[in-house]
Design a protein around this motif. Structure first.
Motif, PDB file in Angstrom:
ATOM      1  N   TYR A  86       0.825  -1.190   0.000  1.00 57.89           N
ATOM      2  CA  TYR A  86       0.000   0.000   0.000  1.00 57.89           C
ATOM      3  C   TYR A  86       0.868   1.253   0.000  1.00 57.89           C
ATOM      4  CZ  TYR A  86      -3.575  -3.350   1.199  1.00 57.89           C
ATOM      5  OH  TYR A  86      -4.418  -4.432   1.177  1.00 57.89           O
ATOM      6  N   ASN A  87       0.403   2.272  -0.680  1.00 53.70           N
ATOM      7  CA  ASN A  87       1.071   3.563  -0.740  1.00 53.70           C
ATOM      8  C   ASN A  87       2.503   3.456  -1.251  1.00 53.70           C
ATOM      9  OD1 ASN A  87      -1.213   4.844   0.336  1.00 53.70           O
ATOM     10  ND2 ASN A  87      -0.573   4.271   2.401  1.00 53.70           N
ATOM     11  N   MET A  88       2.744   2.539  -2.149  1.00 54.33           N
ATOM     12  CA  MET A  88       4.080   2.383  -2.717  1.00 54.33           C
ATOM     13  C   MET A  88       4.002   2.669  -4.210  1.00 54.33           C
ATOM     14  SD  MET A  88       6.152   1.200  -0.256  1.00 54.33           S
ATOM     15  CE  MET A  88       7.474   0.404  -1.119  1.00 54.33           C
ATOM     16  N   ALA A  89       4.851   3.566  -4.663  1.00 59.41           N
ATOM     17  CA  ALA A  89       4.935   3.834  -6.089  1.00 59.41           C
ATOM     18  C   ALA A  89       5.836   2.785  -6.711  1.00 59.41           C
ATOM     19  CB  ALA A  89       5.517   5.214  -6.338  1.00 59.41           C
ATOM     20  N   ARG A  90       5.409   2.210  -7.820  1.00 61.44           N
ATOM     21  CA  ARG A  90       6.210   1.178  -8.470  1.00 61.44           C
ATOM     22  C   ARG A  90       6.518   1.607  -9.887  1.00 61.44           C
ATOM     23  NH1 ARG A  90       4.453  -4.750  -7.351  1.00 61.44           N
ATOM     24  NH2 ARG A  90       6.680  -4.964  -7.292  1.00 61.44           N
ATOM     25  N   GLU A  91       7.774   1.584 -10.206  1.00 57.82           N
ATOM     26  CA  GLU A  91       8.190   1.893 -11.569  1.00 57.82           C
ATOM     27  C   GLU A  91       8.341   0.584 -12.329  1.00 57.82           C
ATOM     28  OE1 GLU A  91      11.158   4.780 -12.237  1.00 57.82           O
ATOM     29  OE2 GLU A  91      10.907   5.631 -10.250  1.00 57.82           O
ATOM     30  N   PRO A  92       8.211   0.645 -13.632  1.00 58.12           N
ATOM     31  CA  PRO A  92       8.380  -0.577 -14.417  1.00 58.12           C
ATOM     32  C   PRO A  92       9.747  -1.201 -14.167  1.00 58.12           C
ATOM     33  CG  PRO A  92       7.582   1.218 -15.796  1.00 58.12           C
ATOM     34  CD  PRO A  92       7.900   1.797 -14.454  1.00 58.12           C
ATOM     35  N   GLU A  93       9.755  -2.526 -14.077  1.00 62.49           N
ATOM     36  CA  GLU A  93      10.977  -3.247 -13.759  1.00 62.49           C
ATOM     37  C   GLU A  93      12.073  -3.010 -14.798  1.00 62.49           C
ATOM     38  OE1 GLU A  93      11.646  -7.756 -14.198  1.00 62.49           O
ATOM     39  OE2 GLU A  93      10.860  -7.463 -12.164  1.00 62.49           O
ATOM     40  N   GLN A 101      21.134  -8.197 -17.167  1.00 63.72           N
ATOM     41  CA  GLN A 101      19.978  -8.603 -16.366  1.00 63.72           C
ATOM     42  C   GLN A 101      18.787  -8.937 -17.260  1.00 63.72           C
ATOM     43  OE1 GLN A 101      19.909  -5.084 -13.905  1.00 63.72           O
ATOM     44  NE2 GLN A 101      20.573  -6.248 -12.101  1.00 63.72           N
ATOM     45  N   GLU A 102      18.589  -8.140 -18.317  1.00 62.21           N
ATOM     46  CA  GLU A 102      17.502  -8.416 -19.254  1.00 62.21           C
ATOM     47  C   GLU A 102      17.707  -9.770 -19.926  1.00 62.21           C
ATOM     48  OE1 GLU A 102      17.119  -5.257 -22.093  1.00 62.21           O
ATOM     49  OE2 GLU A 102      16.592  -3.788 -20.561  1.00 62.21           O
ATOM     50  N   GLN A 103      18.953 -10.029 -20.339  1.00 66.55           N
ATOM     51  CA  GLN A 103      19.250 -11.300 -20.987  1.00 66.55           C
ATOM     52  C   GLN A 103      19.106 -12.459 -20.012  1.00 66.55           C
ATOM     53  OE1 GLN A 103      23.110 -10.576 -22.686  1.00 66.55           O
ATOM     54  NE2 GLN A 103      22.247  -9.678 -24.554  1.00 66.55           N
ATOM     55  N   LEU A 107      16.600 -15.490 -20.542  1.00 63.10           N
ATOM     56  CA  LEU A 107      17.108 -16.857 -20.511  1.00 63.10           C
ATOM     57  C   LEU A 107      16.361 -17.698 -19.485  1.00 63.10           C
ATOM     58  CD1 LEU A 107      19.209 -18.896 -21.522  1.00 63.10           C
ATOM     59  CD2 LEU A 107      20.748 -18.042 -19.751  1.00 63.10           C
ATOM     60  N   SER A 108      16.114 -17.127 -18.328  1.00 62.36           N
ATOM     61  CA  SER A 108      15.383 -17.826 -17.277  1.00 62.36           C
ATOM     62  C   SER A 108      13.971 -18.195 -17.748  1.00 62.36           C
ATOM     63  CB  SER A 108      15.318 -16.954 -16.029  1.00 62.36           C
ATOM     64  OG  SER A 108      14.533 -17.545 -15.044  1.00 62.36           O
TER      65      SER A 108
END
Length: 141
Positions: A86-93, A101-103, A107-108
């Protein structure tokens, strides 16, 4: 409903997707001296697992969905319930992920899909084997 056949075929399919080689290997990972408890389930598609076997399976495979294992309905794995933030702003991962990290994430995901497909192939092979045996029995009559 895609239930992957019998209880045993679902169990072995799931276990193999988690790196278990065969029934004996699964029995060993469950801490059994002999795999007879599991072979009983393999021999008789109508056999029901004991509470102890189900408990041992959930201890070994924490995310295994017992409803799926027993009935073939639902997803193979359960996902833990996340507490709402609650009351937490979340930005896109993806905003802060590095290329590595994307790769790694990609892969995962691919490995997860491959494991699911291998489980499906294993279950289909098991079902094919059972159908082939039934066909041979009918042909002999």
């Amino acid at each position: 409903m895609n239930n992957y056949g019998s209880f045993f075929s679902r169990l072995l399919s799931y276990a193999q997707s988690k790196g278990v080689k065969n029934t004996s290997d699964l029995a060993k990972k469950l801490g059994y001296d002999k795999p007879e408890r599991l072979y009983r389930l393999k021999r008789d598609p109508e056999a029901r697992p004991s509470f102890e076997v189900l408990e041992d399976l959930t201890n070994l495979f924490e995310s295994l969905n017992l409803r799926w294992l027993i009935t073939g309905e639902g997803q193979q794995e359960i996902t833990p319930h996340e507490e709402p933030e609650y009351n937490m702003a979340r930005e896109p991962e993806g905003v802060y992920l590095t290329k590595a990290q994307e790769q790694e994430k990609l892969l995962s995901e691919k490995e997860r899909i491959i494991a699911q497909q291998q489980a499906t192939i294993g279950a289909l092979n098991e079902a094919y084997g059972q159908l082939k045996l039934r066909f041979e029995e009918i042909k002999e009559k």
